[in-house]
Write a protein that holds these residues in place. Structure first.
Motif, PDB file in Angstrom:
ATOM      1  N   ARG A   1       0.833  -1.199   0.000  1.00 26.31           N
ATOM      2  CA  ARG A   1       0.000   0.000   0.000  1.00 26.31           C
ATOM      3  C   ARG A   1       0.874   1.259   0.000  1.00 26.31           C
ATOM      4  NH1 ARG A   1      -3.977  -2.035   4.753  1.00 26.31           N
ATOM      5  NH2 ARG A   1      -5.354  -0.279   4.325  1.00 26.31           N
TER       6      ARG A   1
ATOM      7  N   ARG B   1      -4.011  -0.216  -5.258  1.00 25.96           N
ATOM      8  CA  ARG B   1      -3.970  -0.136  -3.789  1.00 25.96           C
ATOM      9  C   ARG B   1      -5.206  -0.775  -3.172  1.00 25.96           C
ATOM     10  NH1 ARG B   1      -2.731   5.577  -0.943  1.00 25.96           N
ATOM     11  NH2 ARG B   1      -4.878   6.015  -1.558  1.00 25.96           N
TER      12      ARG B   1
ATOM     13  N   ASP C   1      -5.677  -3.391  -0.139  1.00 21.32           N
ATOM     14  CA  ASP C   1      -6.627  -3.166   0.952  1.00 21.32           C
ATOM     15  C   ASP C   1      -7.495  -4.405   1.161  1.00 21.32           C
ATOM     16  OD1 ASP C   1      -5.746  -0.464   1.000  1.00 21.32           O
ATOM     17  OD2 ASP C   1      -7.375   0.192  -0.309  1.00 21.32           O
TER      18      ASP C   1
END
Length: 258
Positions: A125, A145, A149
């Motif tokens: 990330r 990203r 997550d």
């Protein structure tokens, strides 16, 4: 933490050749130019790694150093040595001060994907954050990203990043599917329904779309419709030679349990 195979498939997407490195490296007859190194990655990644490392150490220009380092990272990734590749990509992106932001962002994203494949989602990330800082209007980096997550189980962050992606490219299927999943996990199936129906309008045969729509319908109490979606996942997968796809396996499990 158990990894989601559907999201892991997406992590390989940006481990691809780098335009800037190709332009910067000089042509020659041996593996001391970018294209011949890339060709060797396809044939023998272990040998490509060794030759790229030797080329990197002997590099006399910035262009050759960038090309050799990037090829070495791709060779490491091709062997499944994702953590080492991630550090190499990240350090390379940091050193590419003369390259356009578009190219630096690609390498940061490659570092992020490699760290994701290695299971280090925090580093992944972070790397995507660097990519976004250089290309804040590129939806693909928010989607990248968001995959990290999701693998980390941070569904609020998935919703945030996919919303950023969709603000830039409203009809991106990957972002719609992931935001649907995030809202469903967070207890908002009606919001999920809006996104997944939108995705299904243009990708009605995509396995991940059908799988997710079935889950949303099940959460809304539409069990019969959910089962139709999951049956379609299995049928389309078998008809296209993907009977063992992660989505098909999950659809079979859901059909057995719902």
């Amino acid at each position: 933490m158990k990894r989601n195979p559907t999201y892991l498939l997406g992590l390989l997407a940006v481990l691809v050749p780098l335009t800037y490195a190709s332009q910067a490296s000089a042509a020659s007859g041996k593996v001391n130019d970018y294209q011949s190194c890339l060709d060797l990655v396809q044939k023998n990644p272990a040998d490509a790694e060794k030759q790229a490392a030797a080329w990197r150490k002997a590099a006399k220009t910035d262009g050759a150093l960038i090309a050799a380092t990037h090829c070495e990272g791709l060779a490491l990734s091709a062997q499944g040595r994702h953590e080492k590749a991630a550090f190499l990509f990240f350090d390379l992106a940091e050193a590419m001060t003369g390259a356009p932001d578009t190219e630096r962002a690609k390498v940061y994203a490659q570092a992020g994907d490699a760290w994701g494949l290695a299971g280090d989602y925090a580093q992944a990330r972070r790397a995507f954050g660097y990519a976004i800082a250089r290309e804040p209007d590129e939806a693909e980096y928010y989607i990248g990203r968001a995959r990290q997550d999701a693998l980390a189980g941070d569904w609020k962050a998935v919703r945030s990043d996919t919303s950023e992606a969709l603000a830039r490219e409203p009809f991106t299927i990957d972002a719609l599917v992931m935001r649907s999943t995030a809202n469903r996990k967070l207890g908002y199936p009606k919001a999920s329904e809006v996104d997944i129906n939108r995705a299904a309008e243009t990708a009605r045969h995509r396995l991940d779309v059908l799988l997710e729509r079935g889950r949303v319908r099940a959460d809304l109490g539409q069990v019969a419709a959910a089962r139709v979606d999951w049956q379609d996942v299995v049928r389309f997968a078998e008809e296209t030679g993907r009977a063992d796809a992660p989505e098909a396996q999950e659809a079979r499990r859901l059909l057995d349990t719902e």
